[in-house]
Design a protein around this motif. Structure first.
Motif, mmCIF file in Angstrom:
data_model
loop_
_atom_site.group_PDB
_atom_site.id
_atom_site.type_symbol
_atom_site.label_atom_id
_atom_site.label_comp_id
_atom_site.label_asym_id
_atom_site.label_seq_id
_atom_site.Cartn_x
_atom_site.Cartn_y
_atom_site.Cartn_z
ATOM 1 N N TYR A 192 0.832 -1.199 0.000
ATOM 2 C CA TYR A 192 0.000 0.000 0.000
ATOM 3 C C TYR A 192 0.870 1.254 0.000
ATOM 4 O O TYR A 192 0.628 2.196 -0.751
ATOM 5 C CB TYR A 192 -0.933 0.001 1.211
ATOM 6 C CG TYR A 192 -1.754 1.251 1.329
ATOM 7 C CD1 TYR A 192 -2.906 1.413 0.566
ATOM 8 C CD2 TYR A 192 -1.373 2.282 2.186
ATOM 9 C CE1 TYR A 192 -3.668 2.570 0.650
ATOM 10 C CE2 TYR A 192 -2.120 3.441 2.279
ATOM 11 C CZ TYR A 192 -3.259 3.578 1.514
ATOM 12 O OH TYR A 192 -3.996 4.728 1.605
ATOM 13 N N LEU A 193 1.898 1.265 0.839
ATOM 14 C CA LEU A 193 2.773 2.431 0.915
ATOM 15 C C LEU A 193 3.546 2.629 -0.378
ATOM 16 O O LEU A 193 3.750 3.755 -0.823
ATOM 17 C CB LEU A 193 3.716 2.302 2.108
ATOM 18 C CG LEU A 193 3.040 2.393 3.468
ATOM 19 C CD1 LEU A 193 4.033 2.077 4.582
ATOM 20 C CD2 LEU A 193 2.406 3.750 3.681
ATOM 21 N N ASP A 194 3.990 1.531 -0.995
ATOM 22 C CA ASP A 194 4.690 1.634 -2.281
ATOM 23 C C ASP A 194 3.767 2.239 -3.341
ATOM 24 O O ASP A 194 4.172 3.099 -4.114
ATOM 25 C CB ASP A 194 5.195 0.265 -2.739
ATOM 26 C CG ASP A 194 6.398 -0.213 -1.934
ATOM 27 O OD1 ASP A 194 7.046 0.625 -1.267
ATOM 28 O OD2 ASP A 194 6.683 -1.423 -1.974
ATOM 29 N N GLU A 195 2.502 1.783 -3.372
ATOM 30 C CA GLU A 195 1.527 2.299 -4.330
ATOM 31 C C GLU A 195 1.249 3.774 -4.062
ATOM 32 O O GLU A 195 1.207 4.586 -4.988
ATOM 33 C CB GLU A 195 0.231 1.491 -4.218
ATOM 34 C CG GLU A 195 -0.839 1.915 -5.195
ATOM 35 C CD GLU A 195 -2.093 1.073 -5.021
ATOM 36 O OE1 GLU A 195 -3.158 1.669 -4.829
ATOM 37 O OE2 GLU A 195 -1.986 -0.173 -5.072
ATOM 38 N N GLN A 198 2.033 7.015 -6.588
ATOM 39 C CA GLN A 198 1.008 7.980 -6.974
ATOM 40 C C GLN A 198 1.423 9.397 -6.610
ATOM 41 O O GLN A 198 1.153 10.331 -7.348
ATOM 42 C CB GLN A 198 -0.326 7.636 -6.326
ATOM 43 C CG GLN A 198 -0.973 6.406 -6.895
ATOM 44 C CD GLN A 198 -2.290 6.057 -6.182
ATOM 45 O OE1 GLN A 198 -2.694 6.727 -5.256
ATOM 46 N NE2 GLN A 198 -2.926 4.987 -6.630
ATOM 47 N N ALA A 199 2.109 9.548 -5.489
ATOM 48 C CA ALA A 199 2.549 10.875 -5.064
ATOM 49 C C ALA A 199 3.606 11.437 -6.005
ATOM 50 O O ALA A 199 3.702 12.650 -6.198
ATOM 51 C CB ALA A 199 3.086 10.817 -3.638
ATOM 52 N N LEU A 200 4.407 10.560 -6.595
ATOM 53 C CA LEU A 200 5.473 11.001 -7.494
ATOM 54 C C LEU A 200 4.947 11.346 -8.884
ATOM 55 O O LEU A 200 5.636 11.989 -9.658
ATOM 56 C CB LEU A 200 6.560 9.909 -7.599
ATOM 57 C CG LEU A 200 7.338 9.651 -6.316
ATOM 58 C CD1 LEU A 200 8.278 8.471 -6.499
ATOM 59 C CD2 LEU A 200 8.108 10.890 -5.884
#
Length: 108
Positions: free
Chosen positions: A98-101, A105-107
Motif C-alpha cells: 500500500y505504501l509503495d503504491e 502515486q505521489a510522485l
C-alpha cells in the motif's frame, strides 16, 4: 521533555486555541473499540483517525472531521528480531504494498 501524550494534547489545544491547563481529559484509550463503547454510553467523545470504526445509525456513532483538518503522522513499528506470525507477515506485506503504491502515486 514532555511525553508524547502531553505533546498530542498540546497539539490539540493549539488547534482549538485553548490553554493546555484548561483541557479536561477524563480518559485516554489504546483501542478505539473500547472508546467507542464509552461514546455510545454518552460518557464523552473520542478523537480518532477516520476509518477505524464504522459509524452508522445502528451503532449510534458518527465521524465528524475536524475543520480545519488536523493530520497526524502514524508509524508502523515492529521488531526485526522477532519472527512474525503468518497473519502479522501478511499485514506487513500488505502495508508495504500500500505504501509503495501511495508513494508511486505521489510522485506522478
Amino acid at each position: 521533555m514532555p511525553n508524547k501524550k502531553v505533546l498530542a494534547q498540546q497539539r490539540i489545544c493549539d488547534w482549538m486555541g485553548c490553554d493546555l491547563t484548561r483541557l479536561d481529559v477524563r480518559a485516554t484509550y489504546n483501542l478505539l473499540y473500547t472508546a467507542s463503547l464509552l461514546v455510545r454510553a454518552h460518557v464523552g467523545v473520542a478523537l480518532c483517525l477516520d476509518g477505524i470504526v464504522a459509524p452508522s445509525p445502528e451503532n449510534g456513532l458518527a465521524f465528524i472531521p475536524l475543520a480545519p483538518s488536523l493530520t497526524s503522522h502514524v508509524e508502523l513499528i515492529w521488531s526485526r528480531s522477532h519472527r512474525l506470525s503468518p497473519a502479522g507477515q501478511a499485514f506487513l506485506d500488505a502495508a508495504a504494498a500500500y505504501l509503495d503504491e501511495d508513494r508511486e502515486q505521489a510522485l506522478q
